[in-house]
Design a protein around this motif. Structure first.
Motif, short mmCIF file in Angstrom:
data_model
loop_
_atom_site.label_atom_id
_atom_site.label_comp_id
_atom_site.label_asym_id
_atom_site.label_seq_id
_atom_site.Cartn_x
_atom_site.Cartn_y
_atom_site.Cartn_z
N CYS A 255 1.00 -0.98 0.11
CA CYS A 255 -0.10 -0.37 -0.06
C CYS A 255 1.01 1.16 0.70
CB CYS A 255 -0.60 0.44 1.02
SG CYS A 255 -0.12 -0.19 2.70
N LYS A 256 0.04 2.45 0.18
CA LYS A 256 0.56 3.71 0.31
C LYS A 256 2.06 3.84 1.01
CE LYS A 256 -1.63 6.90 -1.64
NZ LYS A 256 -2.28 8.57 -1.85
N ASP A 257 2.13 2.93 2.65
CA ASP A 257 2.94 3.41 2.89
C ASP A 257 3.32 1.65 4.20
OD1 ASP A 257 0.82 2.95 4.55
OD2 ASP A 257 0.51 4.13 6.27
N GLY A 258 3.63 1.10 3.18
CA GLY A 258 3.78 -0.25 3.79
C GLY A 258 2.89 -1.40 2.98
N PHE A 259 2.68 -2.15 3.99
CA PHE A 259 1.98 -3.14 3.09
C PHE A 259 1.02 -3.33 4.40
CE2 PHE A 259 6.39 -3.72 2.02
CZ PHE A 259 6.55 -4.06 1.22
N VAL A 260 0.22 -4.52 3.32
CA VAL A 260 -1.31 -5.22 4.63
C VAL A 260 -1.67 -6.30 4.09
CG1 VAL A 260 -3.10 -2.68 4.55
CG2 VAL A 260 -3.02 -4.42 2.97
N PHE A 261 -1.59 -7.26 5.19
CA PHE A 261 -1.96 -8.17 5.14
C PHE A 261 -4.30 -8.31 4.25
CE2 PHE A 261 -5.58 -11.46 6.94
CZ PHE A 261 -5.26 -12.65 5.40
N GLU A 309 -4.35 -5.88 -5.76
CA GLU A 309 -2.89 -4.41 -5.44
C GLU A 309 -3.23 -3.48 -6.06
OE1 GLU A 309 1.05 -7.78 -7.26
OE2 GLU A 309 -0.64 -6.82 -8.66
N ARG A 310 -4.59 -2.76 -6.92
CA ARG A 310 -5.35 -1.74 -7.31
C ARG A 310 -5.72 -1.30 -5.89
NH1 ARG A 310 -8.26 -3.52 -11.51
NH2 ARG A 310 -9.91 -3.37 -10.17
N TRP A 311 -6.18 -1.71 -5.43
CA TRP A 311 -7.34 -1.61 -4.61
C TRP A 311 -5.94 -0.92 -2.53
CZ3 TRP A 311 -10.56 -6.54 -4.01
CH2 TRP A 311 -11.24 -6.35 -4.57
N CYS A 312 -5.08 -2.21 -2.94
CA CYS A 312 -4.29 -1.06 -1.55
C CYS A 312 -3.42 -0.28 -1.96
CB CYS A 312 -3.42 -2.72 -1.07
SG CYS A 312 -4.58 -3.93 -0.78
N ALA A 313 -2.99 -0.03 -2.98
CA ALA A 313 -1.68 0.95 -4.02
C ALA A 313 -2.23 2.04 -3.79
CB ALA A 313 -1.14 0.24 -5.30
N ALA A 314 -3.34 2.08 -4.10
CA ALA A 314 -3.92 3.68 -3.68
C ALA A 314 -4.66 3.91 -2.36
CB ALA A 314 -5.38 3.71 -4.58
N ARG A 315 -3.93 3.03 -1.19
CA ARG A 315 -4.55 3.76 0.46
C ARG A 315 -3.12 3.23 0.98
NH1 ARG A 315 -8.39 1.85 -3.27
NH2 ARG A 315 -10.34 2.99 -3.02
N THR A 316 -3.32 4.58 2.25
CA THR A 316 -2.15 4.13 3.48
C THR A 316 -2.98 2.58 4.39
OG1 THR A 316 -3.80 5.40 5.35
CG2 THR A 316 -1.81 6.96 3.56
N LYS A 317 -2.63 2.33 4.68
CA LYS A 317 -2.71 1.47 5.95
C LYS A 317 -3.39 1.89 6.28
CE LYS A 317 1.52 0.44 7.41
NZ LYS A 317 2.21 0.01 8.32
N ALA A 318 -3.59 3.27 6.88
CA ALA A 318 -4.95 3.26 8.71
C ALA A 318 -6.07 3.22 7.30
CB ALA A 318 -4.39 4.73 9.02
N GLU A 319 -6.28 3.61 5.70
CA GLU A 319 -7.18 4.20 5.25
C GLU A 319 -7.58 2.87 5.30
OE1 GLU A 319 -5.86 8.45 2.88
OE2 GLU A 319 -5.26 6.42 1.86
N GLU A 321 -7.12 0.40 7.07
CA GLU A 321 -7.59 -0.27 8.12
C GLU A 321 -9.52 0.13 8.09
OE1 GLU A 321 -6.54 -1.25 12.35
OE2 GLU A 321 -5.50 0.10 11.58
N ALA A 322 -9.79 1.80 8.02
CA ALA A 322 -10.80 2.30 8.64
C ALA A 322 -11.32 1.90 7.42
CB ALA A 322 -10.27 3.64 8.39
N MET A 323 -11.29 1.86 6.36
CA MET A 323 -12.49 1.82 5.58
C MET A 323 -13.26 -0.08 5.08
SD MET A 323 -10.33 1.39 1.51
CE MET A 323 -12.10 1.94 0.90
N THR A 324 -12.24 -1.20 5.48
CA THR A 324 -12.79 -2.20 5.75
C THR A 324 -13.63 -2.65 6.83
OG1 THR A 324 -10.52 -2.86 6.24
CG2 THR A 324 -10.76 -2.84 3.88
#
Length: 412
Positions: A255-261, A309-319, A321-324
């Motif tokens: 994602c924008k500032d790192g990685f997510v599971f 990958e497209r969904w995650c790359a456009a957002r930060t970890k916090a964004e 986590e908040a939207m899901t």
């Protein structure tokens, strides 16, 4: 035992389901101390016994206190909170005799020496059960108390290697050990479970038993379906990296500032993910509308992976986590500074402060949450021999002359 319990209660206001249970903790480093700490957090009176000339070496492990003029270890404080500590040289005849006197009044002994060490000292389970038939004797070791490899020395990595976990972790090109001492930690957890089971039996029948926990055995039990996959199909499980052997999408995404599971692999969760990210059409796409279709390697690479990958790359970890929210599994891959700051973990008391000889350390809390509470909040860790007087004079009943003699000769 009542007087010792009262002594500890005066020091730490001990309560909990194990109040009144006395544990003699002969252990060092992680596996044994962690097991005993878990019992102490639940109210047991745990007496850490160390050779006065050679105490637990983790007293010198980093990190050391930033504020104390003395070299005080946060590592030691974390795994030895809520304990009393005495010095005792088990190699001296009077040290052995003193220990046997303590065993007569104790409920549990925990040790993590190499198998045979306690027998060589004349303090093995066969000896101890003769003087206290109800004693629970918990022995933690690398390879167990019997078997052709039982005498081999071991560390955590020995267990990860010999138990199969190392071969499954990392990538096919570079298998890796798990980045924490999982062999030690899992053995501690199993030892605590076994100890409590044996204690329940001892309370019911008056007969204790030997609890034998091996680091290698513990690791084998954590390999999920790898063993039965081999015995049933002959397939040797290989490292999957950040993926999963039989579900997709399930793994690490940038994602924008790192990685997510991201783990929305079931049909329900996949539909939720598509709606959350505004890609409703993907939910009904006939190529990827079932879990089985999405798992197909080629289909996953062509259609599923690019979408996630497209969904995650456009957002930060916090964004993300908040939207899901609670719609489907998605978690930021957090660094330890983010873990410590996590308000959810803070609310659950998974970061607590332990005092160690005036130094204060923030350490992990107890993951077992009892409605009656556990004792890790406001706990302290003991100095070498800090409780000699309370244990030997008040609990064991030595007179002043006996106590002074043992102290002057370095037995305690």
């Amino acid at each position: 035992m009542k007087l010792l319990t009262e002594t500890l209660a005066n020091l730490s206001k001990a309560t909990g389901p194990l109040k009144g249970v006395t544990v003699l903790d002969l252990t060092r480093v992680v596996a044994g101390p962690y097991c005993a700490m878990l019992l102490a957090d639940m109210g047991a009176t745990v007496i850490k016994i160390e050779n006065p000339g050679d105490p637990d070496l983790t007293r010198e492990f980093p990190p050391m206190s930033r504020t104390s003029s003395e070299p005080l270890s946060g590592f030691f404080a974390q795994f030895n909170r809520n304990k009393m500590a005495v010095g005792l040289d088990l190699k001296q005849a009077d040290g052995k005799a003193t220990f046997l006197a303590m065993v007569r009044k104790a409920d549990i002994v925990i040790e993590n020496f190499r198998p045979g060490t306690m027998d060589k000292l004349g303090l093995g389970y066969k000896v101890l059960k003769e003087i206290n038939p109800a004693l629970v004797f918990t022995a933690i070791s690398g390879f167990g108390q019997h078997g052709p490899n039982s005498l081999r020395p071991a560390f955590d990595s020995s267990a990860q290697a010999s138990g199969g976990l190392w071969s499954m972790n990392g990538t096919v090109e570079e298998p890796m050990r798990v980045g924490t001492v999982l062999g030690d930690l899992s053995a501690a957890l199993y030892a605590a479970i076994g100890t409590l089971g044996a204690l329940r039996e001892a309370e019911r029948t008056g007969l204790g038993q030997l609890v034998d926990v091996s680091q290698q055995d513990s690791i084998v039990s954590l390999t999920e379906n790898a063993l039965v996959t081999y015995t049933e199909t002959g397939k040797v499980v290989q490292p999957e990296g950040n993926g999963h052997p039989f579900v997709r999408p399930y793994g690490r995404y940038a994602c924008k500032d790192g990685f997510v599971f991201f783990g929305a692999y079931t049909d329900k969760f996949w539909r939720e993910a598509c709606r959350t990210f505004g890609d409703e059409a993907l939910a009904s796409d006939p190529e990827i509308d079932t879990m089985a279709k999405r798992f197909d390697a080629d289909t996953y690479r062509r259609k599923v992976k690019p979408a996630v990958e497209r969904w995650c790359a456009a957002r930060t970890k916090a964004e993300l986590e908040a939207m899901t929210g609670d719609r489907f599994p998605l978690s930021p891959i957090k660094s330890m500074d983010e873990v410590v700051a996590d308000p959810h973990l803070r609310e659950r008391d998974m970061v607590v402060t332990v005092d160690y000889q005036g130094a204060r350390f923030d350490v992990f809390g107890n993951p077992v949450k009892l409605s009656g509470g556990t004792l890790e909040k406001g706990a302290s860790a003991p100095g070498v021999g800090q409780h000699n007087l309370q244990v030997y004079r008040q609990w064991l009943g030595l007179d002043q002359a006996q106590y002074d003699d043992l102290r002057l000769r370095g037995v305690i």
